[in-house]
Design a protein around this motif. Sequence first.
Motif, short mmCIF file in Angstrom:
data_model
loop_
_atom_site.label_atom_id
_atom_site.label_comp_id
_atom_site.label_asym_id
_atom_site.label_seq_id
_atom_site.Cartn_x
_atom_site.Cartn_y
_atom_site.Cartn_z
N UNK B 1 0.85 -1.20 0.00
CA UNK B 1 0.00 0.00 0.00
C UNK B 1 0.89 1.26 0.00
N UNK B 2 0.64 2.21 -0.89
CA UNK B 2 1.53 3.38 -0.95
C UNK B 2 1.32 4.30 0.26
N UNK B 3 2.34 5.10 0.54
CA UNK B 3 2.20 6.09 1.62
C UNK B 3 2.18 7.47 1.00
N UNK B 4 1.08 8.18 1.24
CA UNK B 4 0.92 9.50 0.63
C UNK B 4 1.45 10.61 1.53
N UNK B 5 1.78 10.26 2.78
CA UNK B 5 2.26 11.28 3.70
C UNK B 5 3.72 11.65 3.47
N UNK B 6 4.40 10.88 2.62
CA UNK B 6 5.82 11.13 2.38
C UNK B 6 6.02 12.50 1.71
N UNK B 7 6.88 13.30 2.28
CA UNK B 7 7.19 14.62 1.71
C UNK B 7 6.12 15.66 1.96
N UNK B 8 5.10 15.28 2.75
CA UNK B 8 3.97 16.21 2.98
C UNK B 8 4.38 17.41 3.82
N UNK B 9 5.28 17.18 4.75
CA UNK B 9 5.72 18.27 5.63
C UNK B 9 6.45 19.35 4.80
N UNK B 10 7.39 18.91 3.98
CA UNK B 10 8.14 19.86 3.14
C UNK B 10 7.23 20.58 2.17
N UNK B 11 6.30 19.83 1.61
CA UNK B 11 5.36 20.41 0.65
C UNK B 11 4.46 21.45 1.33
N UNK B 12 4.04 21.14 2.56
CA UNK B 12 3.18 22.07 3.30
C UNK B 12 3.93 23.38 3.58
N UNK B 13 5.19 23.25 3.97
CA UNK B 13 5.99 24.45 4.27
C UNK B 13 6.19 25.26 2.99
N UNK B 14 6.50 24.58 1.89
CA UNK B 14 6.69 25.26 0.61
C UNK B 14 5.42 25.99 0.18
N UNK B 15 4.28 25.33 0.38
CA UNK B 15 2.99 25.95 0.04
C UNK B 15 2.75 27.20 0.87
N UNK B 16 3.01 27.08 2.16
CA UNK B 16 2.80 28.21 3.07
C UNK B 16 3.70 29.39 2.68
N UNK B 17 4.94 29.08 2.38
CA UNK B 17 5.91 30.13 2.01
C UNK B 17 5.47 30.80 0.70
N UNK B 18 5.07 29.99 -0.28
CA UNK B 18 4.68 30.54 -1.59
C UNK B 18 3.42 31.41 -1.46
N UNK B 19 2.44 30.94 -0.70
CA UNK B 19 1.20 31.72 -0.55
C UNK B 19 1.47 33.01 0.23
N UNK B 20 2.33 32.93 1.23
CA UNK B 20 2.69 34.15 1.97
C UNK B 20 3.40 35.13 1.04
N UNK B 21 4.32 34.62 0.23
CA UNK B 21 5.03 35.48 -0.73
C UNK B 21 4.04 36.11 -1.71
N UNK B 22 3.09 35.31 -2.15
CA UNK B 22 2.09 35.82 -3.11
C UNK B 22 1.26 36.95 -2.48
N UNK B 23 0.87 36.75 -1.22
CA UNK B 23 0.06 37.78 -0.54
C UNK B 23 0.87 39.06 -0.32
N UNK B 24 2.17 38.90 -0.01
CA UNK B 24 3.04 40.08 0.16
C UNK B 24 3.14 40.82 -1.18
N UNK B 25 3.33 40.05 -2.25
CA UNK B 25 3.43 40.69 -3.58
C UNK B 25 2.12 41.39 -3.95
#
Lengths: 95, 243
Positions: B1-25
Amino acid sequence: MTPFAIAPALPLHAAGKYVAGAYIVFVVVILIYVAIMALRLSRMERQLVELNHDLARRDEAGEAGEHQRQARHPDDPDGGREPARAGRSAGDSSL
Amino acid sequence: MPTYGKGLRGLSILTLVTITAALILVFFYVPLDATQGFIQKIFYIHVPLAIVSLCGFVFGGVLAVMHLRTGDRRYDLRSYVAIHMALIFGVAALLAGSIWAKASWGHWWVWNDPTLVSYLIVLLMFATYTPFRFSIEDPERQARYASVFAILGGAFVPLNFIAVRAAQEYVHPRVLTLTGSNLPGPMLLTFLVSLLGIALLYVTLWKYEMAAKNARMQMRALRRRLLGDDDIRPLPRSAAPSL
């Protein structure tokens, strides 16, 4: 001059409430989703507790049965036990 | 059975950073639009949401093709989650667009704009996806029919897009064209960062949903293995895929 120095200040005229509304909609949608996920997670935690409880009960019942069997068949190392029934290896789950 | 949680933490942080950057822009960098003024800032949330939701529907269709080709029910699950997430993003896009319409045109909705109406048609069509699944009791048939639905719906999205582009009369502004964009540099940059942020959010939430469903499935399978079939309650009828 840096880009931030020439950035326009946030004007608070009539358009402000609409812009705020649009962004709030986005945040609210995400928050609702997160709240639903939190509910699901708490349900899953409850199920996990239930599963642990069931397992503990099963182990206790197994130990009690083992003692009874040993008492009835003291010479038999297997305790007159029947072969264990194999469980299914794959779950058919609704999501 | 595959694990979908792999890399989720890094992806979540990247998403948060990108959305914050977008809002600042959006609020501190990009200049005000010459004609629309401050209200144009809705563009940076509304358009990315709409684009990502449409791509999500197409993504769901592609996964449905994979399901029919391979017969692997996990693709049906992935397709279901992709469409589910795209629908949520679509509703957010519709609401944000409606607010912009009220501010710009004075109406929450206009029926004479092909872009608006076609988007609503796509959204309503995919809104029937879950009830459609629920109406089919047999899981195998449900998965197969839902995949056919997802493929047709996914194919309808680009066709619909082309049809709308061919329309002559529209109220919606044409900012992004096939030959490029009509946006000046700072606006294009802000738009692209916003688009990336929303796309990352879509992927992150898709992975979260898949990880949650996978965890529930694994727990049920574990329960079945440990306690036997008799102790498992029968599954209620559901629109969600079952593996």
